[in-house]
Scaffold this motif. Structure first.
Motif, PDB file in Angstrom:
ATOM      1  N   GLN A  71       0.827  -1.203   0.000  1.00 25.18           N
ATOM      2  CA  GLN A  71       0.000   0.000   0.000  1.00 25.18           C
ATOM      3  C   GLN A  71       0.866   1.259   0.000  1.00 25.18           C
ATOM      4  O   GLN A  71       0.550   2.234  -0.688  1.00 25.18           O
ATOM      5  CB  GLN A  71      -0.930  -0.003   1.204  1.00 25.18           C
ATOM      6  N   ALA A  72       1.968   1.230   0.745  1.00 27.64           N
ATOM      7  CA  ALA A  72       2.865   2.389   0.778  1.00 27.64           C
ATOM      8  C   ALA A  72       3.489   2.648  -0.583  1.00 27.64           C
ATOM      9  O   ALA A  72       3.856   3.786  -0.893  1.00 27.64           O
ATOM     10  CB  ALA A  72       3.948   2.179   1.836  1.00 27.64           C
ATOM     11  N   ALA A  73       3.597   1.591  -1.403  1.00 28.15           N
ATOM     12  CA  ALA A  73       4.189   1.713  -2.735  1.00 28.15           C
ATOM     13  C   ALA A  73       3.143   2.019  -3.808  1.00 28.15           C
ATOM     14  O   ALA A  73       3.455   2.030  -4.994  1.00 28.15           O
ATOM     15  CB  ALA A  73       4.932   0.432  -3.088  1.00 28.15           C
ATOM     16  N   GLY A  74       1.892   2.244  -3.381  1.00 29.19           N
ATOM     17  CA  GLY A  74       0.861   2.586  -4.334  1.00 29.19           C
ATOM     18  C   GLY A  74       0.173   1.406  -4.982  1.00 29.19           C
ATOM     19  O   GLY A  74      -0.531   1.572  -5.988  1.00 29.19           O
ATOM     20  N   LEU A  75       0.365   0.205  -4.429  1.00 31.72           N
ATOM     21  CA  LEU A  75      -0.285  -0.984  -4.961  1.00 31.72           C
ATOM     22  C   LEU A  75      -1.565  -1.276  -4.201  1.00 31.72           C
ATOM     23  O   LEU A  75      -1.703  -0.920  -3.030  1.00 31.72           O
ATOM     24  CB  LEU A  75       0.657  -2.194  -4.867  1.00 31.72           C
ATOM     25  N   GLN A  76      -2.503  -1.951  -4.864  1.00 33.60           N
ATOM     26  CA  GLN A  76      -3.718  -2.417  -4.205  1.00 33.60           C
ATOM     27  C   GLN A  76      -3.427  -3.736  -3.491  1.00 33.60           C
ATOM     28  O   GLN A  76      -2.659  -4.571  -3.990  1.00 33.60           O
ATOM     29  CB  GLN A  76      -4.820  -2.682  -5.234  1.00 33.60           C
ATOM     30  N   VAL A  77      -4.037  -3.950  -2.339  1.00 33.90           N
ATOM     31  CA  VAL A  77      -4.035  -5.261  -1.702  1.00 33.90           C
ATOM     32  C   VAL A  77      -5.332  -5.936  -2.129  1.00 33.90           C
ATOM     33  O   VAL A  77      -6.427  -5.515  -1.759  1.00 33.90           O
ATOM     34  CB  VAL A  77      -3.927  -5.148  -0.176  1.00 33.90           C
ATOM     35  N   LEU A  78      -5.215  -6.997  -2.939  1.00 28.47           N
ATOM     36  CA  LEU A  78      -6.354  -7.576  -3.643  1.00 28.47           C
ATOM     37  C   LEU A  78      -6.978  -8.765  -2.923  1.00 28.47           C
ATOM     38  O   LEU A  78      -8.115  -9.136  -3.227  1.00 28.47           O
ATOM     39  CB  LEU A  78      -5.914  -8.009  -5.042  1.00 28.47           C
ATOM     40  N   GLY A  79      -6.235  -9.381  -2.005  1.00 30.93           N
ATOM     41  CA  GLY A  79      -6.779 -10.531  -1.303  1.00 30.93           C
ATOM     42  C   GLY A  79      -5.741 -11.193  -0.434  1.00 30.93           C
ATOM     43  O   GLY A  79      -4.534 -11.061  -0.672  1.00 30.93           O
ATOM     44  N   TYR A  80      -6.228 -11.881   0.597  1.00 29.62           N
ATOM     45  CA  TYR A  80      -5.354 -12.611   1.511  1.00 29.62           C
ATOM     46  C   TYR A  80      -6.158 -13.756   2.093  1.00 29.62           C
ATOM     47  O   TYR A  80      -7.243 -13.546   2.662  1.00 29.62           O
ATOM     48  CB  TYR A  80      -4.844 -11.693   2.624  1.00 29.62           C
ATOM     49  N   THR A  81      -5.658 -14.970   1.945  1.00 34.22           N
ATOM     50  CA  THR A  81      -6.359 -16.124   2.494  1.00 34.22           C
ATOM     51  C   THR A  81      -5.394 -17.289   2.640  1.00 34.22           C
ATOM     52  O   THR A  81      -4.210 -17.192   2.287  1.00 34.22           O
ATOM     53  CB  THR A  81      -7.554 -16.513   1.602  1.00 34.22           C
ATOM     54  N   SER A  82      -5.885 -18.392   3.159  1.00 32.67           N
ATOM     55  CA  SER A  82      -5.048 -19.586   3.305  1.00 32.67           C
ATOM     56  C   SER A  82      -4.824 -20.234   1.951  1.00 32.67           C
ATOM     57  O   SER A  82      -5.610 -20.058   1.013  1.00 32.67           O
ATOM     58  CB  SER A  82      -5.714 -20.586   4.251  1.00 32.67           C
ATOM     59  N   GLN A  83      -3.761 -21.005   1.830  1.00 34.75           N
ATOM     60  CA  GLN A  83      -3.498 -21.725   0.590  1.00 34.75           C
ATOM     61  C   GLN A  83      -4.646 -22.661   0.247  1.00 34.75           C
ATOM     62  O   GLN A  83      -5.058 -22.759  -0.922  1.00 34.75           O
ATOM     63  CB  GLN A  83      -2.198 -22.522   0.697  1.00 34.75           C
ATOM     64  N   ALA A  84      -5.178 -23.356   1.237  1.00 38.51           N
ATOM     65  CA  ALA A  84      -6.274 -24.299   0.988  1.00 38.51           C
ATOM     66  C   ALA A  84      -7.471 -23.582   0.386  1.00 38.51           C
ATOM     67  O   ALA A  84      -8.036 -24.029  -0.628  1.00 38.51           O
ATOM     68  CB  ALA A  84      -6.663 -25.014   2.274  1.00 38.51           C
TER      69      ALA A  84
END
Length: 395
Positions: free
Chosen positions: A314-327
């Motif tokens: 986010q500090a670099a101007g990118l969107q955080v699009l998702g975060y979840t477990s590998q499964a």
């Protein structure tokens, strides 16, 4: 004097011992050149990447093929793409969505290992009608690059290797177990709640020993932002990985990066009960916690603080699009559909295909420990890998 190895590690052959001795001498010289004390991130960088001597820069067998029983004693660990081609095929489906959404036709993989992920992704992209996709690889290990070149030769000029970060790129970025191998800084909170940086010095017999010194103002400030002072607490902070993601903000013009690794959100990473940190070493399929054992022959890793990676994006101007477990990511992205295509009439072959998938999905193995973080720019539609069970709120 040789430092005693942790118990239960396998014996090493004379050639390996000779190589490790040379790597150890190199590390001792680096410590002396730094006036007798080397911050651990510098020591780890030399142990892993010193030309011709470091773990990733020498000709050791790093990744074993689980289908080749004879290779397992020589390798140090097995990654998801080696367990089953279904991992790469599933990842390719998410990559194909990114390419379609951005109108681009290039995949960039960091640390491509044996080339198993690249091969699987390319074959699945071909099956999905994207045979025009180019595949770029940035690989620091010369011997792994040679392995990749042999494996990926059938794809011809579609596969190219980069020698440095691109100045600009549009497409899909893949980084499977890359962040964990970036050198980390170690710290300890003193009994009077002062932040100390842990480094490596030489003992009376030239052995490697820990030595703590007052943390720099920059490190102390970074720690103060992330956790309360807990006297005696030892852990890591991966400022190099954060800088790598920060740099991505300068060269990723359009697309998404899928970052797959083992780790936690910050609240779990710096939990009071995790008072010894997450530093881990891998030698011939044995995991242990002593980085001073067999330098140059063993991998050294630390878990990933995914909150820090998201903040850096986010500090670099990118969107955080998702975060979840590998499964959850794999199931969302189509793994179960691919499993349904297998022929169950051959019970033995079906069982061989399904068994590694269970390891990828099991909460007791890779399914929960490994996470997937997606960051990018110019992505407007949700990514299928995070359709259910997105954990962005926990970062």
């Amino acid at each position: 004097m040789q430092r005693p190895a942790p118990a239960n590690l396998p014996p090493l052959d004379p050639a390996s011992l000779e190589h490790s001795a040379a790597a150890a001498d190199h590390l001792r010289a680096a410590i002396r050149a730094a006036s007798g004390w080397l911050p651990f991130d510098h020591w780890m960088a030399e142990a892993l990447y010193a030309p011709g001597l470091g773990y990733y820069a020498a000709g050791n067998v790093k990744l074993a093929d689980p289908a080749d029983a004879a290779a397992l004693p020589a390798g140090d660990f097995v990654t998801a793409p080696q367990l089953t081609p279904l991992f790469a095929r599933t990842l390719a489906r998410q990559a194909a969505d990114v390419l379609a959404q951005t109108g681009t036709s290039a995949v960039l993989e960091f640390g491509a290992g044996t080339g198993a992920l690249a091969e699987g992704v390319l074959r699945e992209l071909d099956a999905l009608g994207q045979a025009h996709t180019d595949y770029l690889i940035l690989e620091v290990s010369a011997d792994l690059r040679a392995v990749q070149a042999k494996r990926l030769a059938p794809f011809g000029a579609r596969v190219r290797w980069l020698d440095a970060l691109p100045t600009s790129f549009s497409g899909c970025v893949l980084a499977n177990e890359v962040l964990d191998a970036m050198p980390v800084s170690l710290f300890r909170w003193s009994e009077d709640a002062m932040p100390l940086e842990r480094g490596v010095a030489l003992g009376a017999h030239d052995e490697f020993v820990w030595e703590d010194r007052p943390a720099s103002p920059a490190l102390a400030a970074a720690l103060a932002e992330r956790m309360p002072a807990l006297p005696g607490y030892v852990s890591e902070i991966n400022l190099q990985a954060e800088a790598w993601i920060g740099a991505m903000g300068g060269w990723l013009e359009r697309g998404a990066a899928l970052l797959i690794d083992y780790g936690f959100p910050r609240s779990e990473y710096y939990h009071p009960q995790r008072a010894g940190g997450t530093l881990m070493c891998h030698l011939r399929h044995h995991a242990h916690g002593d980085p001073f054992t067999a330098p140059g022959l063993q991998d050294i890793t630390a878990h990933v603080d995914f909150t820090a990676m998201a903040d850096a994006a986010q500090a670099a101007g990118l969107q955080v699009l998702g975060y979840t477990s590998q499964a959850r990511f794999l199931m969302n992205a189509g793994l179960m559909e691919l499993l349904a295509q297998l022929d169950p009439s051959d019970a033995a072959a079906y069982a061989r295909a399904v068994a590694p998938v269970q390891k990828l999905l099991s909460e007791a193995e890779m399914g929960e420990l490994f996470k997937v973080l997606a960051v990018g720019r110019g992505i407007t539609a949700p990514l299928r890998g995070f359709a259910r069970g997105d954990r962005l709120g926990k970062l």
